[in-house]
Write an enzyme that holds these catalytic residues in place. Structure first.
Site, PDB file in Angstrom:
ATOM      1  N   ILE A 134       0.640  -1.132  -0.219  1.00 49.82           N
ATOM      2  CA  ILE A 134      -0.151  -0.044  -0.154  1.00 49.82           C
ATOM      3  C   ILE A 134       0.988   1.179  -0.131  1.00 49.82           C
ATOM      4  CG2 ILE A 134      -2.278  -0.815   0.964  1.00 49.82           C
ATOM      5  CD1 ILE A 134      -1.140  -0.097   3.758  1.00 49.82           C
ATOM      6  N   GLY A 135       2.145   1.058   0.053  1.00 54.16           N
ATOM      7  CA  GLY A 135       2.906   2.220   0.297  1.00 54.16           C
ATOM      8  C   GLY A 135       4.330   2.106   0.551  1.00 54.16           C
ATOM      9  N   GLY A 144       7.548   2.998   3.119  1.00 55.02           N
ATOM     10  CA  GLY A 144       7.492   3.624   4.414  1.00 55.02           C
ATOM     11  C   GLY A 144       8.999   4.030   4.425  1.00 55.02           C
ATOM     12  N   PHE A 147      11.762   2.668   6.099  1.00 59.15           N
ATOM     13  CA  PHE A 147      12.361   1.429   5.949  1.00 59.15           C
ATOM     14  C   PHE A 147      11.974   0.495   5.146  1.00 59.15           C
ATOM     15  CE2 PHE A 147      12.521   3.488  10.239  1.00 59.15           C
ATOM     16  CZ  PHE A 147      13.992   3.411  10.633  1.00 59.15           C
ATOM     17  N   GLU A 184       8.632  -1.444   2.336  1.00 61.72           N
ATOM     18  CA  GLU A 184       7.467  -1.332   1.737  1.00 61.72           C
ATOM     19  C   GLU A 184       6.417  -1.382   3.191  1.00 61.72           C
ATOM     20  OE1 GLU A 184       8.794  -4.413   0.576  1.00 61.72           O
ATOM     21  OE2 GLU A 184       9.240  -3.311  -1.442  1.00 61.72           O
ATOM     22  N   VAL A 185       5.064  -0.869   2.838  1.00 62.68           N
ATOM     23  CA  VAL A 185       4.215  -1.070   3.700  1.00 62.68           C
ATOM     24  C   VAL A 185       3.059  -1.805   3.087  1.00 62.68           C
ATOM     25  CG1 VAL A 185       2.455   0.100   5.198  1.00 62.68           C
ATOM     26  CG2 VAL A 185       4.658   1.198   4.637  1.00 62.68           C
ATOM     27  N   LYS A 244       4.534  -3.232   8.036  1.00 56.33           N
ATOM     28  CA  LYS A 244       5.845  -2.351   7.786  1.00 56.33           C
ATOM     29  C   LYS A 244       6.709  -3.266   7.763  1.00 56.33           C
ATOM     30  CE  LYS A 244       4.747   2.096   9.423  1.00 56.33           C
ATOM     31  NZ  LYS A 244       5.178   3.258  10.241  1.00 56.33           N
ATOM     32  N   ASP A 258       6.657  15.094  15.560  1.00 54.40           N
ATOM     33  CA  ASP A 258       6.473  15.120  14.119  1.00 54.40           C
ATOM     34  C   ASP A 258       4.869  15.118  13.905  1.00 54.40           C
ATOM     35  OD1 ASP A 258       6.695  15.024  11.443  1.00 54.40           O
ATOM     36  OD2 ASP A 258       7.407  13.074  11.341  1.00 54.40           O
TER      37      ASP A 258
HETATM   38  O1  ACK Z   1      -1.297   7.740   2.708  1.00 58.90           O
HETATM   39  P1  ACK Z   1      -1.221   6.304   2.753  1.00 58.90           P
HETATM   40  O2  ACK Z   1      -2.140   5.562   2.223  1.00 58.90           O
HETATM   41  O3  ACK Z   1      -1.103   5.675   4.389  1.00 58.90           O
HETATM   42  O4  ACK Z   1       0.302   5.885   2.482  1.00 58.90           O
HETATM   43  C1  ACK Z   1       1.018   5.553   3.423  1.00 58.90           C
HETATM   44  C2  ACK Z   1       2.018   4.409   3.403  1.00 58.90           C
HETATM   45  O5  ACK Z   1       1.474   3.357   4.322  1.00 58.90           O
HETATM   46  C3  ACK Z   1       3.306   4.562   4.007  1.00 58.90           C
HETATM   47  O6  ACK Z   1       3.516   4.991   5.394  1.00 58.90           O
HETATM   48  C4  ACK Z   1       0.035   3.818   4.727  1.00 58.90           C
HETATM   49  N1  ACK Z   1      -0.062   3.401   6.029  1.00 58.90           N
HETATM   50  C5  ACK Z   1       0.805   3.375   6.884  1.00 58.90           C
HETATM   51  N2  ACK Z   1       0.260   2.521   8.094  1.00 58.90           N
HETATM   52  C6  ACK Z   1      -0.988   2.471   7.673  1.00 58.90           C
HETATM   53  C7  ACK Z   1      -2.067   1.563   8.607  1.00 58.90           C
HETATM   54  N3  ACK Z   1      -1.780   1.173   9.797  1.00 58.90           N
HETATM   55  N4  ACK Z   1      -3.156   1.491   8.069  1.00 58.90           N
HETATM   56  C8  ACK Z   1      -3.294   1.687   6.730  1.00 58.90           C
HETATM   57  N5  ACK Z   1      -2.573   2.259   5.989  1.00 58.90           N
HETATM   58  C9  ACK Z   1      -1.325   2.710   6.595  1.00 58.90           C
HETATM   59  C10 ACK Z   1       0.115   5.413   4.730  1.00 58.90           C
END
Ligand code: ACK
Length: 856
Positions: A529-530, A532, A534, A536-537, A555, A648
């Protein structure tokens, strides 16, 4: 000639003098062989038009690249309009001098990519529109993620996806002699790199991993379960005679019990214990026998009856006693007699017939007299005197009258018993007080007049002491209230305080104290989904035994990390794991025992708040926005109560779930700054969100978090607008110093902007606390009427006092948006309402005056 003076063939055109050129060069049919995106690398040289005299207007310095998808490999005529343009290609380098002999040839290389998914192949074409150009080479290729083995699964050579962002999910197959631990999967990225290996295989029992394959355990070694890490040497008294053993057989005469694991040595049944030693200590017996290598060899049997015969039998048993067919276990016995012993202590003493000088004591026989009780001894002393001076009385019965006592004095009494074996221990202390009565109050000879007097005396005493008690409580409450409020402020009694994981020498200790280790097999990764900081998330599902399956965010720490990166990555989990609040992202656990390392948190369906608001610009009611802000304030209050400073806080670090609940996340920045003393002055500091004292001298406190909260408020109300728009960081810092503060976003209720301004007080002690912010927002939610007044309804102040010699500048904005098509309505209609104040301050208050606005 090329650079090395070797003759080459080129396609050339140089019709630079004639206008309206349209010359085409086309390739043969190129089969796409399963590719979905092809790359075209063109090498060419191009003549600079300036170097050609008299060609102005006709000479060009670009050409166009086209493609046409087709199933036919021999199309003889293709209409111009059937080609789709890929790009106009210009040269990075052009040459000015055509000086064959020692000319320096400038070769340009350009690569373009194009999606080809609809037909079996395609044609490429180059269109010249009047350039002086030589096409030297054209290379057409596609990318694959090469065959690889990860986690004992083979992933085939895989053609990348059609789009530059697409990931192709590939299922791996377990290598020979291995079985699936969890479905092996990996993603093939558009650039030909493999990403996010998930799951994998394990070598079968009898086999172990060696350079990506499973090799049989050699003779003398074994592996019992596929999850065992590798082959192990056969345990003592066992052997394996063939490669690939899953268990080692016992040498003859040695055995393994059914419950013994294959890793255990084969054993023999034990002999009987030898040299049993017994020691009698009054009514206890200690039995001891020499070491046999099994469990403990000493037992203490206590509280036996005194002077009694006992027989003890000691059996030796081991796991193979049954398997060896040795029948009944070997045993040894001893018979002995316990001694006489002193009695156990008296457990309860009662006092009766209390007068001013005497009282009567009575007690029970000890629980274990251990023989015939010959006598009791009573020891007593005045409580105030302690045991400095005491008296002793002896009696054969279980009661005694104690006389010669002082009136209204507390005495302490102990009683002990004696048998032929000696005195037992004294009882615990029992306290009784004499009174002021010459006769006992209760029991025989009670004088009724005395009784009455004494009862009323006691009543009066009780009343007086009750009054004294109430008065003293009142007094102490007053001082306590004062003290409480002061103490609470400093000590926060009962509130958990956050523990910095970096205070642990061993980061793994911190992580295991604050985070649960999750078995990787209970995690199912579904999508990336994205990215991070460090790695991929991903999102996925977590099923922990006994709990229902939940969606989670995962993460991961990308491979090749340093010790510091591992520590920083896991520190976020150690911090998050200490929090438990509905507006703080919840940590489900961590995976540290296998790679990649992962942090598992609850899944927030709507992602980060800034992007979410930008996507839904203008779609929420003010109450909904305030509801989100309330959630964030509540989470921040919780963090500040725990003495945690976030550092932050920004909308990008708030996550939103499907119910629009906002949760504070991202607990990573704090250390970055502390570890590196220079860091406060580098780009890592989020300038736009950070309080001036934190930027200037790294004074990060809850009050600086409050400043950031004000910025988050502004981001929320402006639906994800960038604070201070495109001003650069230096200008933002300067503007802050000069007292500039962000103006109210469009349609922002006045009270909310005022709250923002309060958060941005220069003096941090003047800023509200999170608790006050929370109260304020709660009040607004209860009285939505207060949110109705927006900046458009009255003059708005966008400049605040700016330190010494300060100046308050209030812009002059029309009271209401009337008449129609006033500046205000017009700016609103074109979405530039935020410039209203600036224009008004410069004297542009009507549309007429705006007509006079010059470029300057
Ligand atoms: O803006 P986003 O969709 O929300 O893209 C970033 C990406 O991962 C990198 O940090 C998403 N993200 C991080 N933690 C979570 C979480 N717990 N649930 C859903 N999306 C998350 C974040």
């Amino acid at each position: 000639m090329d650079e090395k003076n070797v003759p080459i063939r080129t396609y050339q055109v140089c019709n630079v003098l004639e206008p309206n050129q349209n010359n085409w060069l086309r390739t043969d049919w190129i089969p796409r062989s399963g590719a979905q995106r092809v790359y075209v690398e063109v090498k060419f040289t191009l003549r600079d038009c300036n170097s050609l005299p008299g060609v102005t207007g006709t000479c060009k310095e670009t050409f166009n690249l086209y493609y046409h998808e087709s199933n036919e490999d021999r199309e003889s005529y293709i209409k111009e309009s059937s080609f789709i343009k890929v790009d106009t290609v210009a040269a990075d380098e052009s040459f000015t001098q055509v000086d064959v002999g020692d000319r320096i040839m400038k070769l340009n290389t350009e690569v373009r990519d194009v999606k080809v998914t609809t037909r079996k192949g395609f044609y490429l074409a180059f269109q010249d529109v009047g350039a002086c150009i030589a096409l030297v080479s054209v290379r057409v290729f596609y990318k694959t993620c090469p065959l690889t083995i990860r986690n004992l699964a083979t992933f085939p050579d895989t053609v990348t996806g059609a789009d530059t962002s697409s990931l192709v999910e590939v299922r791996g197959s377990c290598v020979n002699q291995s079985e699936e631990r969890e479905e092996p999967k990996m993603y093939c990225g558009a650039d030909g790199e493999w990403l996010v290996p998930i799951g994998g295989c394990l070598c079968n029992p009898g086999y172990q991993e060696k350079s990506g394959t499973c090799k049989a355990c050699s003779v003398g070694f074994y592996k019992a379960k596929s999850s065992d890490p590798g082959c192990s040497k056969c345990p003592p008294h066992s052997h394996s005679v063939r490669d690939g053993a899953t268990v080692c057989d016992c040498h003859s005469g040695f055995f393994r019990a059914d419950s013994d694991p294959p890793s255990m040595a084969c054993t023999q049944p034990p002999s009987a214990p030898q040299q049993l030693i017994s020691v009698v200590n009054e009514t206890s017996v200690v039995l001891e026998w020499p070491e046999t290598g099994l469990k403990t060899t000493r037992v203490v049997v206590s509280e036996l009856r005194a002077h009694t015969h006992y027989t003890f039998i000691v059996h030796a048993h081991n796991g193979v006693s049954q398997a060896s067919g040795a029948g009944a276990a070997q045993s040894v016995s001893v018979t002995l007699t316990t001694n006489q012993a002193a009695p156990s202590p008296v457990s309860f003493i009662q006092a009766t017939d209390v007068t001013r000088h005497s009282l009567s004591l009575a007690w029970q026989q000890p629980d274990r007299p251990n023989g015939v009780i010959l006598e009791y001894e009573v020891k007593f002393y005045e409580k105030d005197q302690r045991e400095r001076s005491y008296r002793i009385m002896r009696t054969f019965s279980r009661s005694v009258d104690v006389t010669g006592l002082n009136p209204l004095t507390v005495y302490v009494f102990h009683v002990r018993a004696r048998t032929a074996a000696g005195y037992g221990e004294f009882s615990a202390p029992f306290e009784f007080s004499t009174n002021s009565d010459p006769f006992p109050l209760i029991g025989e000879g009670v004088n009724s007049a005395f009784l009455l007097l004494s009862i009323s005396g006691v009543g009066i005493l009780l009343l007086i002491s009750a009054a004294v008690f109430i008065i003293s409580r009142r007094r102490s409450k007053y001082s306590k209230t004062k003290q409480d409020s002061e103490e609470e402020k400093h000590l926060n009694p009962g509130v958990k305080i956050y523990v910095d994981p970096f205070t642990y020498e061993d980061p793994d200790q911190a992580i295991h104290e604050f985070a649960k280790e999750i078995d990787v097999s209970s995690i199912h990764i579904e999508r990336v989904i994205g990215m991070g900081e460090f790695g991929e998330v991903c999102s996925g599902r977590l099923r922990v035994q006994g709990k229902r399956e939940i969606y989670v965010a995962i993460k991961s720490l990308k491979a090749g990390y340093s010790d510091k990166q591992r520590r920083d990555f896991l520190s976020e989990a150690s911090i998050m794991g200490q929090f438990d609040h509905p507006n703080i992202i919840r940590l489900e656990g961590v995976v540290t025992r296998c790679k990649p390392l992962m942090i598992i948190t609850e899944y927030m369906e709507n992602g980060s708040l800034d992007a979410f608001l930008r996507k839904h610009d203008g779609q929420f009611t003010v109450i909904q926005l305030v509801g989100m802000l309330r959630g964030i304030a509540s989470g921040m209050k919780y963090l500040s109560d725990m003495s945690y400073v976030h550092r932050d806080l920004a909308a990008r670090n708030i996550l939103v779930n499907s119910n629009l609940v906002c949760k504070v996340s991202d607990f990573g920045l704090s250390r970055v700054l502390e570890d590196d003393p220079e860091a406060a002055y580098t780009t890592r500091i989020p300038i736009r969100w950070t309080a001036p004292e934190a930027i200037a001298y790294r004074k990060f406190t809850t009050a600086s978090d409050v400043w950031s909260y004000g910025i988050v408020m502004w981001e929320v109300v402006s639906y994800g607008e960038r604070p201070y728009w495109d001003m650069n960081n230096q200008d933002v810092i300067k503007a802050m110093e000069e007292g500039y503060r962000l103006p109210a976003p469009m349609d922002c209720p006045v009270v909310l902007h005022q709250l923002m301004l309060d958060c941005w007080e220069r003096e941090r002690a003047e800023r509200p606390t999170f608790s006050q912010i929370l109260n304020m927002l709660d009040k607004l939610i209860r009285n939505p009427g207060t949110l109705r007044r927006t900046g458009g309804d009255r003059p708005t102040a966008t400049m605040l006092e700016s330190g010494v010699g300060s100046e308050v500048c209030v812009s002059v904005v029309p009271q209401v948006c009337m008449p129609e098509w006033s500046m205000c309505v017009w700016l609103q209609s074109i979405g530039l309402e935020r410039y209203r104040d600036t224009l008004a301050a410069a004297g542009y208050t009507s549309l007429d005056s705006l007509l006079a606005l010059t470029h300057q």
